[in-house]
Write a protein that holds these residues in place. Structure first.
Motif, PDB file in Angstrom:
ATOM      1  N   GLU A 244      42.688  39.968  28.733  1.00 21.94           N
ATOM      2  CA  GLU A 244      42.573  39.391  30.063  1.00 21.94           C
ATOM      3  C   GLU A 244      42.616  40.505  31.109  1.00 21.94           C
ATOM      4  OE1 GLU A 244      41.899  36.316  30.687  1.00 21.94           O
ATOM      5  OE2 GLU A 244      42.186  35.526  28.650  1.00 21.94           O
ATOM      6  N   ARG A 245      41.727  40.423  32.050  1.00 24.05           N
ATOM      7  CA  ARG A 245      41.669  41.381  33.158  1.00 24.05           C
ATOM      8  C   ARG A 245      41.810  40.594  34.456  1.00 24.05           C
ATOM      9  NH1 ARG A 245      38.872  46.538  33.788  1.00 24.05           N
ATOM     10  NH2 ARG A 245      38.647  47.007  36.008  1.00 24.05           N
ATOM     11  N   VAL A 246      42.839  40.913  35.233  1.00 25.70           N
ATOM     12  CA  VAL A 246      43.108  40.194  36.476  1.00 25.70           C
ATOM     13  C   VAL A 246      43.291  41.194  37.609  1.00 25.70           C
ATOM     14  CG1 VAL A 246      44.766  38.746  37.716  1.00 25.70           C
ATOM     15  CG2 VAL A 246      44.147  38.198  35.366  1.00 25.70           C
ATOM     16  N   SER A 247      42.606  40.947  38.700  1.00 25.12           N
ATOM     17  CA  SER A 247      42.817  41.717  39.924  1.00 25.12           C
ATOM     18  C   SER A 247      43.581  40.839  40.908  1.00 25.12           C
ATOM     19  CB  SER A 247      41.482  42.155  40.530  1.00 25.12           C
ATOM     20  OG  SER A 247      40.841  43.105  39.703  1.00 25.12           O
ATOM     21  N   TYR A 248      44.707  41.358  41.361  1.00 26.00           N
ATOM     22  CA  TYR A 248      45.565  40.611  42.283  1.00 26.00           C
ATOM     23  C   TYR A 248      45.550  41.297  43.642  1.00 26.00           C
ATOM     24  CZ  TYR A 248      49.892  39.145  44.584  1.00 26.00           C
ATOM     25  OH  TYR A 248      50.812  38.699  45.504  1.00 26.00           O
ATOM     26  N   ASP A 249      45.020  40.604  44.625  1.00 21.19           N
ATOM     27  CA  ASP A 249      45.004  41.088  46.003  1.00 21.19           C
ATOM     28  C   ASP A 249      45.985  40.227  46.784  1.00 21.19           C
ATOM     29  OD1 ASP A 249      44.381  42.394  48.330  1.00 21.19           O
ATOM     30  OD2 ASP A 249      42.221  42.040  48.216  1.00 21.19           O
TER      31      ASP A 249
ATOM     32  N   GLY B  93      43.926  47.292  48.676  1.00 17.91           N
ATOM     33  CA  GLY B  93      45.340  47.096  48.393  1.00 17.91           C
ATOM     34  C   GLY B  93      45.612  46.262  47.164  1.00 17.91           C
ATOM     35  N   TYR B  94      44.592  45.957  46.376  1.00 19.02           N
ATOM     36  CA  TYR B  94      44.781  45.124  45.196  1.00 19.02           C
ATOM     37  C   TYR B  94      45.127  45.989  43.987  1.00 19.02           C
ATOM     38  CZ  TYR B  94      40.109  46.711  43.808  1.00 19.02           C
ATOM     39  OH  TYR B  94      39.036  47.491  43.455  1.00 19.02           O
ATOM     40  N   GLU B  95      45.631  45.363  42.957  1.00 19.24           N
ATOM     41  CA  GLU B  95      45.868  46.023  41.681  1.00 19.24           C
ATOM     42  C   GLU B  95      45.262  45.178  40.565  1.00 19.24           C
ATOM     43  OE1 GLU B  95      46.949  48.931  40.849  1.00 19.24           O
ATOM     44  OE2 GLU B  95      47.532  49.529  42.878  1.00 19.24           O
ATOM     45  N   THR B  96      44.838  45.868  39.512  1.00 20.89           N
ATOM     46  CA  THR B  96      44.245  45.213  38.352  1.00 20.89           C
ATOM     47  C   THR B  96      45.086  45.509  37.120  1.00 20.89           C
ATOM     48  OG1 THR B  96      42.027  45.423  39.292  1.00 20.89           O
ATOM     49  CG2 THR B  96      42.179  45.032  36.913  1.00 20.89           C
ATOM     50  N   ALA B  97      45.323  44.484  36.335  1.00 19.50           N
ATOM     51  CA  ALA B  97      46.015  44.646  35.054  1.00 19.50           C
ATOM     52  C   ALA B  97      45.086  44.200  33.937  1.00 19.50           C
ATOM     53  CB  ALA B  97      47.299  43.831  35.025  1.00 19.50           C
ATOM     54  N   ILE B  98      45.043  45.000  32.890  1.00 22.27           N
ATOM     55  CA  ILE B  98      44.327  44.621  31.676  1.00 22.27           C
ATOM     56  C   ILE B  98      45.369  44.419  30.586  1.00 22.27           C
ATOM     57  CG2 ILE B  98      42.612  45.294  29.954  1.00 22.27           C
ATOM     58  CD1 ILE B  98      41.307  47.059  32.100  1.00 22.27           C
ATOM     59  N   LEU B  99      45.376  43.233  30.010  1.00 25.02           N
ATOM     60  CA  LEU B  99      46.375  42.874  29.006  1.00 25.02           C
ATOM     61  C   LEU B  99      45.647  42.457  27.733  1.00 25.02           C
ATOM     62  CD1 LEU B  99      49.388  42.403  28.394  1.00 25.02           C
ATOM     63  CD2 LEU B  99      49.096  40.076  29.239  1.00 25.02           C
ATOM     64  N   ARG B 100      45.951  43.154  26.664  1.00 23.80           N
ATOM     65  CA  ARG B 100      45.237  42.917  25.406  1.00 23.80           C
ATOM     66  C   ARG B 100      46.236  42.724  24.267  1.00 23.80           C
ATOM     67  NH1 ARG B 100      42.851  47.273  25.374  1.00 23.80           N
ATOM     68  NH2 ARG B 100      43.943  48.450  23.745  1.00 23.80           N
TER      69      ARG B 100
ATOM     70  N   ALA C 297      49.122  37.773  32.058  1.00 20.76           N
ATOM     71  CA  ALA C 297      49.931  37.278  30.945  1.00 20.76           C
ATOM     72  C   ALA C 297      49.862  35.760  30.841  1.00 20.76           C
ATOM     73  CB  ALA C 297      51.379  37.739  31.116  1.00 20.76           C
ATOM     74  N   ALA C 298      49.834  35.086  31.975  1.00 21.90           N
ATOM     75  CA  ALA C 298      49.727  33.625  31.954  1.00 21.90           C
ATOM     76  C   ALA C 298      48.412  33.193  31.310  1.00 21.90           C
ATOM     77  CB  ALA C 298      49.843  33.071  33.375  1.00 21.90           C
ATOM     78  N   ARG C 299      47.335  33.910  31.623  1.00 28.30           N
ATOM     79  CA  ARG C 299      46.035  33.572  31.022  1.00 28.30           C
ATOM     80  C   ARG C 299      46.032  33.837  29.518  1.00 28.30           C
ATOM     81  NH1 ARG C 299      41.360  35.911  35.109  1.00 28.30           N
ATOM     82  NH2 ARG C 299      42.129  34.949  37.039  1.00 28.30           N
ATOM     83  N   LEU C 300      46.599  34.983  29.124  1.00 27.40           N
ATOM     84  CA  LEU C 300      46.617  35.305  27.707  1.00 27.40           C
ATOM     85  C   LEU C 300      47.472  34.301  26.937  1.00 27.40           C
ATOM     86  CD1 LEU C 300      45.741  37.329  25.520  1.00 27.40           C
ATOM     87  CD2 LEU C 300      47.838  38.613  25.996  1.00 27.40           C
ATOM     88  N   ARG C 301      48.575  33.944  27.495  1.00 31.29           N
ATOM     89  CA  ARG C 301      49.454  32.961  26.843  1.00 31.29           C
ATOM     90  C   ARG C 301      48.734  31.615  26.713  1.00 31.29           C
ATOM     91  NH1 ARG C 301      55.343  32.915  26.603  1.00 31.29           N
ATOM     92  NH2 ARG C 301      56.061  30.829  26.017  1.00 31.29           N
TER      93      ARG C 301
ATOM     94  N   LEU D 263      57.956  42.474  31.748  1.00 32.07           N
ATOM     95  CA  LEU D 263      57.142  41.343  32.202  1.00 32.07           C
ATOM     96  C   LEU D 263      56.204  40.865  31.101  1.00 32.07           C
ATOM     97  CD1 LEU D 263      56.093  42.303  35.857  1.00 32.07           C
ATOM     98  CD2 LEU D 263      57.463  40.334  35.167  1.00 32.07           C
ATOM     99  N   ALA D 264      55.512  41.810  30.469  1.00 34.87           N
ATOM    100  CA  ALA D 264      54.550  41.425  29.435  1.00 34.87           C
ATOM    101  C   ALA D 264      55.243  40.766  28.254  1.00 34.87           C
ATOM    102  CB  ALA D 264      53.770  42.655  28.981  1.00 34.87           C
TER     103      ALA D 264
END
Length: 758
Positions: free
Chosen positions: A606-611, A462-469, A542-546, A496-497
């Protein structure tokens, strides 16, 4: 600085291509050398295929292949949602045991669509027809024909949730309202029909498909054909609506892929309009036997419901889970001392049941809200007052219900009170009877967490992963596994981004729908989860990239990170804009590995998986004003009001549109839409969708209680509009016709059915 985009009615960026003919639909896919397929379907509901003679079909000019059950004997599709002690967990994609009219029996492939259709008509089917079992009650009778004789029953699963002593509490209550409700079988009707273009080359399968869940389709195709997952690529493009009907892989879609693998050339197929009611999985089709118990003060003490779910010919990908969701959401936003629900999933000789917007929640809301209105009528209590006495208060949240749902946040009484002040009766003297009906609901959104799905028997994460570059030119790319199905997710993720990173929205690109270019998503865009879970992952990324951008700038400017801000395309010292470094300069240096602080790696990705830690729970209150013609039984919805809370609203315009569209579908379910079968299992193909004449102005008021679970505070809203209308409209009809109020139990309330009651 405050958000520029989140919370604003930012125009949908998808619309530029969707409205100008540049959308990436499957029907627009043109591959060199592509040929065309047509699916041969069973004309009978129950029987056996004794022979499939394709000699005449092969004689048609341009025919390239005919696939029969013998050619696909080992091709099986799995059920992902498994109920306790479920008797069946997979099914054949092409079976010679026939269990519903419309079941695929063969596939013809030819150079043109016309040749494929002509040849399909010449396939000679030798059938041994058997008596059909249609309807839940008939399937449970002792002499009913069995779809699976080795089971000895037509019951696929039978389980209970809640309090074991609930029945005793009901029996001992001061007041008990007992009623039986039926909700008709309805069909998703997206603008884009189901379609597939499959190509197989170099031992790799590439599939363009109209889907809500590309990765889900990929893994099911790989497993069905014994391919490694890296050799299957699924491309979703712009899916023109799904509503749950495209959340998984269908047998006919797998067969098109088989045809491409057999021929070694691309094969194209689009579901014909005449096949939709036979082949695209419908939903609802439930019977609820329910009892509501109250004490002398009108306090709800117990709710007991027997849920009978018609699953059709076999469990689909979603199996009996729709009925399970009904069971878990039956208490709604109210306080009950005890709740018990028995769920039985029953097979019948009809098209298998699948997912549809609301996924079991409109059924439960109809049952609960009609019981409440009937209790108010019998006890002489105002129906809004009765609800307010029993609604959970904000200080009681988070709250765990008797059927294991932990509501996160909200103010349920406020929604109903707000609604009450919006409602204005229609004053006309035209011979029609008028009434107003209300309904309240809690909506389960943000499907997850992964271990919760495992505990529920759902074979998926049930998790989702976002890759933000951030690229060297300071443009930003968002990649997510959720799918665009017309719900505006591309715009919402861009908003959001843009805000969370600090760049203009026109510098953000969103990549969705391609398993070769996006991170894995186990279930995709279903269950009002794309923004709550996918957006939660993006918020964290986004928080990590910022933070990394600020750290790089702090190193360059010899300043403390806390003294810096991102604004106007640069990282600058607060109060001193001259002390700054542009984002482009930072990004270029980062990708080149220049001037980095010690311990910081090159690049800006940044690559984050949110469960999620739990579900989020949106909620709402609906009201409908109806006029009933006593001469004909015709019902007109004259006005409609919604108060809804979906947490933080990233784009209020998109949210309002989602709710209005959902209400339109709910009105159809309440009044006109139903797939009806004859006794021998033949669907009656008159299916009456509502038009602009049947849909009134829909007034929407949005509340905003952030979810404490989701990063960013969002909840889902995709199904909210659909959940309340059947109950609100049925209550309004009962209000207009109090002399038969106790008989208003079934939807759709067609003119003929209502006239018969009157």
């Amino acid at each position: 600085m405050g958000d520029v985009y989140v919370g604003a009615k930012t125009p949908r960026r998808e619309d530029a291509r969707l409205l100008t003919g540049r959308a990436r639909y499957v029907g627009n896919v043109r591959l060199p050398g592509a040929v065309h397929a047509y699916v041969v379907r069973s004309p009978v509901a129950h029987g056996r295929l004794l022979g499939c003679d394709a000699k005449a079909a092969w004689a048609v000019e341009g025919v390239l292949d005919v696939i029969t059950p013998a050619d696909a004997a080992g091709l099986r599709l799995a059920c992902v949602h498994l109920a306790p002690d479920q008797r069946m967990s997979s099914y054949r994609a092409l079976d010679d045991a026939i269990r519903y009219a419309g079941q695929p029996l063969a596939v013809v492939v030819a150079r043109t669509p016309e040749a494929a259709r002509d040849a399909a008509d010449l396939v000679d089917l030798e059938l041994d027809e058997l008596p059909a079992t249609v309807g839940i009650e008939r399937a449970l009778e002792d002499d009913a024909p069995l779809l699976y004789p080795d089971w000895g029953t037509n019951v696929l699963t039978d389980f209970t949730l809640g309090d074991a002593d609930c029945a005793a509490a009901v029996e001992g209550a001061e007041h008990v309202v007992e009623m039986t409700f039926r909700m008709g079988r309805v069909s998703p009707h997206p603008m884009e029909p189901r379609g597939v273009v499959a190509a197989y080359a170099d031992e790799e399968l590439t599939v363009h498909i109209s889907t809500q869940s590309p990765h889900h389709v990929r893994e099911h195709l790989a497993d069905a054909f014994g391919l490694s997952h890296d050799r299957v690529r699924v491309i979703g493009g712009d899916t023109g609506g799904g509503f749950g009907g495209k959340e998984h892989l269908y047998p006919d879609e797998a067969l098109i892929c088989l045809a491409a693998m057999r021929l070694g050339r691309p094969v194209s197929w689009t579901e014909s309009p005449g096949d939709r009611l036979l082949a695209t999985l419908p939903a609802r089709a439930a019977v609820h036997r329910a009892r509501l118990a109250l004490d002398g003060a009108g306090r709800f003490t117990a709710l007991q419901v027997d849920v009978l779910a018609d699953l059709g010919a076999h469990p689909s990908n979603s199996g009996p889970s729709t009925a399970a969701v009904t069971a878990t959401l039956l208490p709604g936003p109210y306080r009950f001392d005890q709740v018990a629900v028995r769920v039985r999933g029953v097979v019948t000789n009809t098209t298998p049941i699948g997912s549809y917007r609301g996924f079991g929640q409109p059924e439960g809301t109809l049952t609960r809200e009609r019981l409440i209105d009937e209790a108010a009528r019998r006890l002489g209590i105002d129906r809004i007052e009765l609800r307010l006495r029993n609604l959970l208060e904000p200080d009681e949240l988070p709250y765990t219900t008797r059927v294991y749902q932990r509501y996160d946040s909200g103010d349920y009484p406020r929604a109903l009170r707000t609604l009450r002040h919006l409602v204005t009766p229609v004053e006309k003297d035209d011979g029609r009877r008028r009434g107003i009906g209300y309904s309240c609901h809690v909506e389960s959104t943000g499907l997850g967490p992964s271990m919760g799905l495992k505990a529920m028997g759902i074979l998926s994460g049930g998790y989702e992963t976002a890759i933000l570059r951030m690229e060297q030119d300071a443009s930003v790319v968002v990649s997510s596994g959720v799918a665009a199905i017309g719900q505006g997710i591309e715009t919402a993720l861009a908003q959001l981004a843009a805000d969370r990173v600090g760049v203009p929205i026109d510098r953000v690109r969103v990549v969705l729908g391609d398993t070769a270019a996006t991170p894995y998503s186990g279930v995709g865009s279903i269950a009002s989860r794309a923004l709550a879970v996918g957006g939660g992952a993006l918020t964290q990324a986004a928080a990590r990239l910022r933070d990394k951008l600020v750290a790089l700038a702090a190193h360059r400017l010899e300043a403390a990170p806390a003294d810096l801000e991102i604004a106007d395309g640069a990282v600058r010292v607060k109060g001193d804009p001259q002390a700054s470094v542009t984002l482009r300069e930072l990004a270029t240096s980062a990708w080149r590995g220049w001037d980095l602080p010690e311990g910081v790696s090159p690049g800006l990705e940044e690559r984050v998986s949110y469960d999620p830690a739990g579900y989020t729970y949106a909620y709402g209150a609906h009201a409908a004003a109806v006029a009933v013609d006593p001469e004909t039984g015709a019902v007109e919805v004259e006005r409609y009001w919604v108060v809804n809370d979906a947490g933080v609203l990233v784009n209020p315009a998109v949210v309002e549109g989602q709710i209005q569209g959902g209400v339109a579908q709910g009105i159809g379910e309440a009044l006109t839409e139903e797939i009806v079968y004859t006794a021998d299992g033949q669907p009656i193909t008159d299916y009456l969708l509502p038009t602009t004449r049947e849909i009134p102005d829909i007034q929407v008021v949005m509340l905003e209680t952030p979810s404490p679970i989701t990063p960013g505070g969002m909840k889902g809203v995709g199904e909210a509009g659909t959940i309340g209308p059947p109950a609100a409209i049925a209550n309004a009809v009962a209000d207009a016709l109090p002399e038969i109020a106790g008989k208003i139990t079934d939807v759709p309330l067609t003119p003929s059915s209502l006239w018969s009651l009157m």
